[in-house]
Enzyme design. Structure first.
Site, PDB file in Angstrom:
ATOM      1  N   ASN A 155       0.809  -1.231   0.000  1.00  0.00           N
ATOM      2  CA  ASN A 155       0.000   0.000   0.000  1.00  0.00           C
ATOM      3  C   ASN A 155       0.834   1.269   0.000  1.00  0.00           C
ATOM      4  OD1 ASN A 155       0.729  -0.822   2.651  1.00  0.00           O
ATOM      5  ND2 ASN A 155      -0.733   0.618   3.487  1.00  0.00           N
ATOM      6  N   GLU A 254       3.737  -4.854  12.406  1.00  0.00           N
ATOM      7  CA  GLU A 254       2.659  -3.873  12.313  1.00  0.00           C
ATOM      8  C   GLU A 254       1.601  -4.479  11.419  1.00  0.00           C
ATOM      9  OE1 GLU A 254       2.938  -0.140  10.120  1.00  0.00           O
ATOM     10  OE2 GLU A 254       0.764  -0.411  10.346  1.00  0.00           O
ATOM     11  N   CYS A 288      -3.148   1.157   6.525  1.00  0.00           N
ATOM     12  CA  CYS A 288      -3.419   0.356   7.723  1.00  0.00           C
ATOM     13  C   CYS A 288      -4.003   1.226   8.838  1.00  0.00           C
ATOM     14  CB  CYS A 288      -2.151  -0.324   8.198  1.00  0.00           C
ATOM     15  SG  CYS A 288      -0.801   0.818   8.467  1.00  0.00           S
ATOM     16  N   GLU A 467       8.144   1.053  16.653  1.00  0.00           N
ATOM     17  CA  GLU A 467       9.254   1.559  15.879  1.00  0.00           C
ATOM     18  C   GLU A 467       9.096   3.071  15.758  1.00  0.00           C
ATOM     19  OE1 GLU A 467      10.510  -0.589  12.425  1.00  0.00           O
ATOM     20  OE2 GLU A 467       9.859  -2.521  13.222  1.00  0.00           O
TER      21      GLU A 467
HETATM   22  O1  6UN Z   1       3.815   6.515   8.765  1.00  0.00           O
HETATM   23  C1  6UN Z   1       4.441   5.492   9.032  1.00  0.00           C
HETATM   24  O2  6UN Z   1       5.603   5.472   9.494  1.00  0.00           O
HETATM   25  C2  6UN Z   1       3.805   4.206   8.821  1.00  0.00           C
HETATM   26  O3  6UN Z   1       4.351   3.215   9.250  1.00  0.00           O
HETATM   27  C3  6UN Z   1       2.563   4.158   8.099  1.00  0.00           C
HETATM   28  C4  6UN Z   1       1.888   2.986   8.030  1.00  0.00           C
HETATM   29  C5  6UN Z   1       0.769   2.876   7.186  1.00  0.00           C
HETATM   30  C6  6UN Z   1       0.283   1.648   6.924  1.00  0.00           C
HETATM   31  O4  6UN Z   1      -0.583   1.395   5.984  1.00  0.00           O
END
Ligand code: 6UN
Length: 486
Positions: A155, A254, A288, A467
């Protein structure tokens, strides 16, 4: 037509098997290129190269020298901004303005935050009196964990891959990346940048392919891998965690979510509508952290539904580089089929379809793309499939509530715990609700605002670990305690 290869030990290589698969553009299903699928031999070679690189020039760099090299990476990614933009847009079909504001800038920022952080990190030290009256002093030593397997999703391909490569490499690890089979291009392109800035061969490797019985499972099962970080669906996360158990490798996960937005009647209405519109429909709902459940306090329920419908009606689908394109396609035919199956399920379960629920009428040259309509439902019980299960599409169900307690109970009634957004101008209520909702990330009157120094990750079945900033050290380094007596 592109020839998308694996990147192992600083070289672009095909594979022993000769197996390839087609990568098609989700906008019109046109053929982008053939991807050379990594098999066990390629995964073995990539892990061996990563292992060797740990003990080569890369492993001998000081943290400041390593971070200086990675700062060169940041500059080169920005220098090749358009190449990364073209590759990401071709793989995903997402609007170019979205990729140029989020995906590609974060590709560089995800290295920068960690080169800034890691070179300024200290470790603890303690002094104690020993039983024979002498002194002993302890001090912490952080060392790289080793070879890190990075399994990343389709994504936000570059963003989510560098969100892991950044800390991994800044901490001195070497990596083997397995991009999603749907989006191999930017991870593969990054290999050129690694070579250009002088990152030694074997530090960064890419093996393309699928999950089960393919590159993904070969990599996570490989005994030469010291840690596995994954972003993606919860059921894949479960399989990865099982694989990591052999050899006792740590995981950083995640995973999925079924994120809620909680909108109180006293909210800044225009901000709430604009922000929920983004959190439901941005990236064609393929985020997500996105919202698929919206809870609205009853006095403004009808007004909110009507206003969100107007926003959905304005979501013009189209080609990525067309300026009036507001929403792209889903990433693949497989995912389009999944999302449309939920659209059908909602109808069967008796949803009121406020807007959408099908496939938009596209021009002939785009008809074969992976298009779905932005969709809004009301009228379903909280037990309905589209309220319980992650769809990962541009859709949401809106449910009224009467009390704060009811809103918190409904928002928490899910096996997931990734993200929530709360809309109210009562700061006490915002803080009270935010600390009760069982998630890793809670935004108040905002969404997807990211301070990369903060802890990022999911609770419950949305993940393990955090993280971001110093929090990444826990997974990407080993902490050793040394004691000296004098
Ligand atoms: O913004 C971020 O560091 C991140 O991990 C975004 C995650 C989005 C998942 O679809």
């Amino acid at each position: 037509m592109k020839d998308i290869k694996n990147f192992i030990n600083g070289q672009y290589v095909t594979n022993v098997s000769g197996k390839t698969y087609e990568k098609r553009n989700p906008v019109d299903n046109s053929l982008i290129g053939l991807v050379h699928e990594a098999g066990q031999p390629e995964v073995d070679a990539a892990v061996a190269a990563a292992r060797a690189a740990l003990h080569g020039p890369w492993g001998k760099l000081s943290v400041v020298e390593r971070c200086a090299m990675l700062d060169g990476l940041v500059a080169e990614i920005n220098h090749r901004f358009d190449d990364f933009l073209q590759a990401e847009v071709a793989d995903t079909g997402k609007p170019a303005h979205l990729a140029s504001h989020i995906d590609i800038p974060r590709g560089a920022a995800n290295f920068k935050i960690f080169t800034d952080t890691i070179k300024n990190v200290s470790t603890e030290s303690f002094e104690m009196r020993t039983p024979d009256g002498k002194t002993a002093r302890s001090y912490g030593v952080r060392t790289p964990r080793g070879v890190i397997a990075i399994i990343c999703p389709w994504n936000l391909p570059l963003l989510l891959m560098t969100w892991k490569c950044g800390p991994a490499m800044a901490c001195g690890n070497t990596v083997v990346v397995k991009p999603s089979e749907a989006t191999p291009s930017t991870a593969t392109l990054l290999g050129e940048v690694m070579n250009k800035v002088g990152v030694p061969p074997g530090v960064y490797n890419v093996v393309n392919g699928f999950g089960v019985n393919s590159a993904g499972s070969f990599l996570t099962a490989h005994p030469g891998v010291n840690g596995i970080t994954f972003t993606g669906e919860t059921k894949t996360g479960t399989a990865i965690m099982k694989a990591a158990a052999d050899g006792i490798r740590p995981v950083s996960l995640e995973l999925g979510g079924k994120n809620a937005a909680v909108v109180f009647a006293d909210c800044d209405f225009d901000n709430a509508i604009a922000t929920v519109t983004r959190s439901v429909f941005e990236n064609c709902g393929q985020v997500c952290l996105g919202t698929e459940r919206v809870y609205v306090e009853r006095p403004i329920f009808d007004k909110f539904v009507a206003a969100l419908k107007v926003k959905a009606e304005g979501m013009k689908p189209g080609r990525p580089f067309d300026h009036d394109t507001k929403i792209g396609p889903l990433v693949s035919k497989i995912h389009q089929k999944k999302v449309l199956s939920y659209y059908a399920r909602a109808k069967e379960e008796g949803a009121t379809i406020v807007f959408g629920g099908g496939v938009p009428d596209m021009p002939d040259d785009l008809k074969d793309g992976c298009w779905v309509e932005p969709t809004i439902w009301t009228g379903l019980p909280e037990t309905a499939s589209v309220v319980r299960e992650e769809i990962f599409g541009p859709c949401c169900h809106i449910q009224p509530f009467d009390t704060e307690e009811e809103a918190v109970r409904m928002a928490n009634d899910t096996k997931y715990g990734l993200a929530t957004s709360i809309y109210t101008q009562d700061i006490s209520r915002a803080s009270r609700v935010a600390t009760q909702i069982e998630v890793g990330l809670c935004w108040i009157n905002s969404w997807f605002l990211r301070d990369l120094r903060t802890p990022f990750g999911g609770s419950k079945q949305s993940g393990i670990g955090r993280e971001g900033g110093l929090h990444s050290l826990e997974f990407y380094t080993e902490l050793r305690n040394v004691m000296v007596k004098y």
